[in-house]
Scaffold this active site. Structure first.
Site, PDB file in Angstrom:
ATOM      1  CE  LYS A  17      37.292  39.880  50.726  1.00  0.00           C
ATOM      2  NZ  LYS A  17      37.414  41.335  50.629  1.00  0.00           N
ATOM      3  NE  ARG A  92      42.885  41.269  47.824  1.00  0.00           N
ATOM      4  CZ  ARG A  92      42.618  41.031  49.108  1.00  0.00           C
ATOM      5  NH1 ARG A  92      42.566  39.806  49.552  1.00  0.00           N
ATOM      6  NH2 ARG A  92      42.383  42.023  49.928  1.00  0.00           N
ATOM      7  NE  ARG A 131      38.748  45.833  57.993  1.00  0.00           N
ATOM      8  CZ  ARG A 131      39.021  45.235  56.841  1.00  0.00           C
ATOM      9  NH1 ARG A 131      38.157  44.406  56.310  1.00  0.00           N
ATOM     10  NH2 ARG A 131      40.154  45.471  56.222  1.00  0.00           N
ATOM     11  NE  ARG A 164      43.267  44.506  57.843  1.00  0.00           N
ATOM     12  CZ  ARG A 164      42.846  43.866  56.759  1.00  0.00           C
ATOM     13  NH1 ARG A 164      41.889  42.967  56.852  1.00  0.00           N
ATOM     14  NH2 ARG A 164      43.376  44.110  55.594  1.00  0.00           N
ATOM     15  NE  ARG A 175      43.377  47.092  52.226  1.00  0.00           N
ATOM     16  CZ  ARG A 175      42.689  47.325  53.348  1.00  0.00           C
ATOM     17  NH1 ARG A 175      42.887  48.428  54.028  1.00  0.00           N
ATOM     18  NH2 ARG A 175      41.827  46.451  53.773  1.00  0.00           N
TER      19      ARG A 175
HETATM   20  P1  AMP Z   1      42.773  41.375  53.352  1.00  0.00           P
HETATM   21  O1  AMP Z   1      42.816  41.038  54.798  1.00  0.00           O
HETATM   22  O2  AMP Z   1      42.075  40.323  52.539  1.00  0.00           O
HETATM   23  O3  AMP Z   1      42.233  42.769  53.082  1.00  0.00           O
HETATM   24  O4  AMP Z   1      44.315  41.385  52.824  1.00  0.00           O
HETATM   25  C1  AMP Z   1      45.259  42.262  53.365  1.00  0.00           C
HETATM   26  C2  AMP Z   1      46.462  42.356  52.425  1.00  0.00           C
HETATM   27  O5  AMP Z   1      47.058  41.047  52.260  1.00  0.00           O
HETATM   28  C3  AMP Z   1      46.146  42.809  51.013  1.00  0.00           C
HETATM   29  O6  AMP Z   1      46.061  44.233  50.886  1.00  0.00           O
HETATM   30  C4  AMP Z   1      47.336  42.219  50.239  1.00  0.00           C
HETATM   31  O7  AMP Z   1      48.518  42.980  50.445  1.00  0.00           O
HETATM   32  C5  AMP Z   1      47.525  40.867  50.929  1.00  0.00           C
HETATM   33  N1  AMP Z   1      46.681  39.832  50.273  1.00  0.00           N
HETATM   34  C6  AMP Z   1      45.597  39.189  50.805  1.00  0.00           C
HETATM   35  N2  AMP Z   1      45.064  38.331  49.922  1.00  0.00           N
HETATM   36  C7  AMP Z   1      45.814  38.437  48.788  1.00  0.00           C
HETATM   37  C8  AMP Z   1      45.745  37.835  47.497  1.00  0.00           C
HETATM   38  N3  AMP Z   1      44.802  36.958  47.168  1.00  0.00           N
HETATM   39  N4  AMP Z   1      46.697  38.192  46.595  1.00  0.00           N
HETATM   40  C9  AMP Z   1      47.669  39.070  46.880  1.00  0.00           C
HETATM   41  N5  AMP Z   1      47.762  39.708  48.065  1.00  0.00           N
HETATM   42  C10 AMP Z   1      46.842  39.396  49.022  1.00  0.00           C
END
Ligand code: AMP
Length: 223
Positions: A17, A92, A131, A164, A175
């Site tokens: 993404k 999400r 990553r 990360r 996740r």
């Molecule tokens: P990402 O970088 O998109 O993988 O997000 C990393 C973490 O941020 C996720 O595992 C969640 O803990 C939190 N997070 C990101 N986007 C959301 C969302 N739309 N709703 C809830 N938690 C989020």
């Protein structure tokens, strides 16, 4: 551009993404709104929001919908997103998608399309293992698919590239589970609204940016 590009990028963690959002924003001259990046920024600045989000992020769980939606609303109210936006990592859950509908109608905006990146779990695990992300500007890289020009250094700002904290096997499994349980129903939600565009994750020899141009052209977002 013949219609305003208010877009959502939907996909599992590690489906690409972030890299695709960067390419779309470059091609269309619009803004990326990545909730994970916004949370990580708050975390590194030790804000109240960052402190609240940390536990959820460390466990690979979702931050509560109302907190996340409030952060998105604030970001979508900023002037740069008036030209269009790519939401990366939001919504999400179906509840978040409904909250987004409310936010957009309050702002007098509509969604143009939802791009779903279709990637198998096996591929996801492989991708997450390689990553990297820039500590400074959050630009995404992958050791195999989109490596930086110089090892460990961001092409854009010279910042250090890091893995990360949540890209470890245990959190990755969690996740992916959250994705299948909470986020996957969004595919049907947006399909029913006639907004869903499915995209395969493979990058052609033409390269990611050229591929995204072709897709955006087919969607009527680029002439
Ligand atoms: P990402 O970088 O998109 O993988 O997000 C990393 C973490 O941020 C996720 O595992 C969640 O803990 C939190 N997070 C990101 N986007 C959301 C969302 N739309 N709703 C809830 N938690 C989020």
């Amino acid at each position: 551009m013949d219609k305003k590009a208010n877009l959502i990028l939907l996909g599992a963690p590690g489906s690409g993404k972030g890299t695709r959002a960067v390419a779309i924003c470059k091609v269309l001259g619009i803004s990326q709104v990545a909730t994970g990046d916004l949370f990580r920024k708050n975390l590194s600045e030790n804000t109240d929001l960052g402190k609240l989000a940390k536990g959820y992020m460390d466990r690979g769980e979702l931050v509560p919908d109302d907190v996340t939606a409030a952060m998105v609303k604030e970001r979508l109210s900023m002037p740069d997103v008036r030209a269009g936006f790519v939401l990366d990592g939001f919504p999400r859950t179906v509840n978040q998608a409904k909250m987004l509908d409310d936010i957009l109608s309050e702002l007098g905006e509509n969604l143009a399309s939802v791009i779903y990146l279709d990637v198998s779990d096996d591929e996801i695990v492989k991708r997450l293992a390689g990553r990297l992300v820039c500590k400074n500007c959050q630009a995404p890289y992958h050791t195999e698919f989109t490596p930086p020009k110089v090892d460990g250094v961001c092409d854009k700002c010279g910042g250090a590239l890091l893995r990360r904290d949540d890209d470890n096997p245990e959190t990755i499994r969690k996740r992916l589970k959250v994705f299948h349980e909470s986020t996957y129903p969004l595919i049907e939600f947006y399909e029913k609204k006639g907004l869903l565009v499915r995209v395969k994750s493979e990058i052609s020899p033409k390269g990611l940016e050229a591929d995204m141009r072709d897709i955006l052209e087919k969607m009527g977002l680029l002439k």
